[in-house]
Design an enzyme around this catalytic site. Structure first.
Site: not given
Ligand code: PDD
Length: 286
Positions: A147, A33, A100, A205, A52, A102, A180
């Site tokens: 992501k 996503y 379903r 991320l 990304r 894997h 993070e």
């Molecule tokens: N989250 N780290 C994680 C684990 C994240 O899920 C996100 C973003 C970030 C920051 O990434 P960016 O600057 O590209 O938004 C860092 C989004 C906003 C969400 O899951 O809603």
């Protein structure tokens, strides 16, 4: 006004938008996503987010469902139909609907879903008060650079933060270093004014806001270091802040029981926040 969602080629009323129960995103979290900010009806750092997205799809070997140009056209149409001036767009791609099992299905089309929402201007209290953060162990897998919609550990971390009266949980690896936040990147500013954030690797991320803030900070003359920092350094920092598409640059005034600085957002964090908001506004006007 009815909200409109995009589901596999169709624009549907939000309340009626649905995917099949055997979507692999639903069954296995087998999908990726992006969340992209919209300002002045335009994508903020759209290229960074779509690069990304391509990378996430590639790492999971999910076929891109359409060209970049078509994807941008659909995103712009979703923004238009929802009349978004300031807000965000959510886009999700999953590895098809299949019985379903894997292993990857032999055939199948990548499923695409998009929603958009309006977001009010950032609340002044964030800049006035800063937010509280807790620190907890990072229990996620070793590919946090992708992501993916597999966010269960992040969900549990955010809930733990909420139950502790905090805005965010900073995750801590086995060496005692901060990776993070559960949905944000973590930053400190050291006593000598150096801006520090963890380098991009499989452990985090690589936030698009993170990259933009590194660039804006360097352009403003800040010294920026991409290196790991410990919880000890975090609590002893002159300033702490976090970044994301939806949080922009948000000052942190408390970590666990430790008050950062004088308990008010630091001037350097507020300066970076102002620079980031100015960047978004310039971008909208351009
Ligand atoms: N989250 N780290 C994680 C684990 C994240 O899920 C996100 C973003 C970030 C920051 O990434 P960016 O600057 O590209 O938004 C860092 C989004 C906003 C969400 O899951 O809603």
């Amino acid at each position: 006004m009815t909200r409109v969602a995009y589901v596999n080629g169709r624009y549907l009323p939000h309340h009626a938008a649905a995917v099949h129960i055997e979507d692999r995103g639903y069954q296995f979290a087998d999908g990726v996503y992006e969340v992209v900010a919209v300002q002045g009806g335009r994508l903020v750092d759209g290229d960074g987010h779509l690069d990304r997205l391509d990378r996430s799809l590639g790492e999971l070997r999910i076929a891109p469902p359409m060209t970049r140009r078509s994807l941008e056209a659909v995103m712009n149409e979703v923004i238009r139909r929802n009349r978004i001036d300031r807000g965000s767009i959510y886009l999700q791609m999953t590895r098809a609907v299949a019985a379903r099992d894997h292993p990857f299905p032999r055939r199948g089309e990548t499923q695409v879903v998009m929603t958009a929402k309006r977001v009010p201007p950032p609340s002044p209290s964030v800049a006035d008060d800063g937010v509280k953060v807790i620190t907890i162990p990072d229990i996620r897998w070793e590919r946090c650079d992708i992501k993916t919609v597999a966010l269960l550990a992040n969900v549990l971390a955010k809930q733990q933060a909420r139950e502790a009266g905090a805005y965010e949980a900073f995750l801590v690896d086995a060496d005692g270093a901060v990776t993070e936040g559960s949905s944000t990147n973590a930053w400190i500013i050291t006593k000598d004014g150096t801006v520090v954030t963890r380098p991009a690797s499989n452990a985090i991320l690589d936030g698009i806001t993170r990259r933009r803030v590194i660039q804006l900070a360097r352009a403003a003359g800040f010294k920026v270091e991409e290196r790991s920092f410990t919880v000890g350094e975090l609590k002893a920092a002159r300033e702490v802040f976090l970044t994301s598409t939806t949080s922009y640059v948000t000052p942190v005034s408390q970590v666990d029981d430790t008050v950062i600085g004088n308990g008010k957002p630091g001037s350097l964090s507020l300066d970076l926040r102002a620079r980031y908001i100015a960047f978004m506004e310039r971008h909208a006007a351009a």
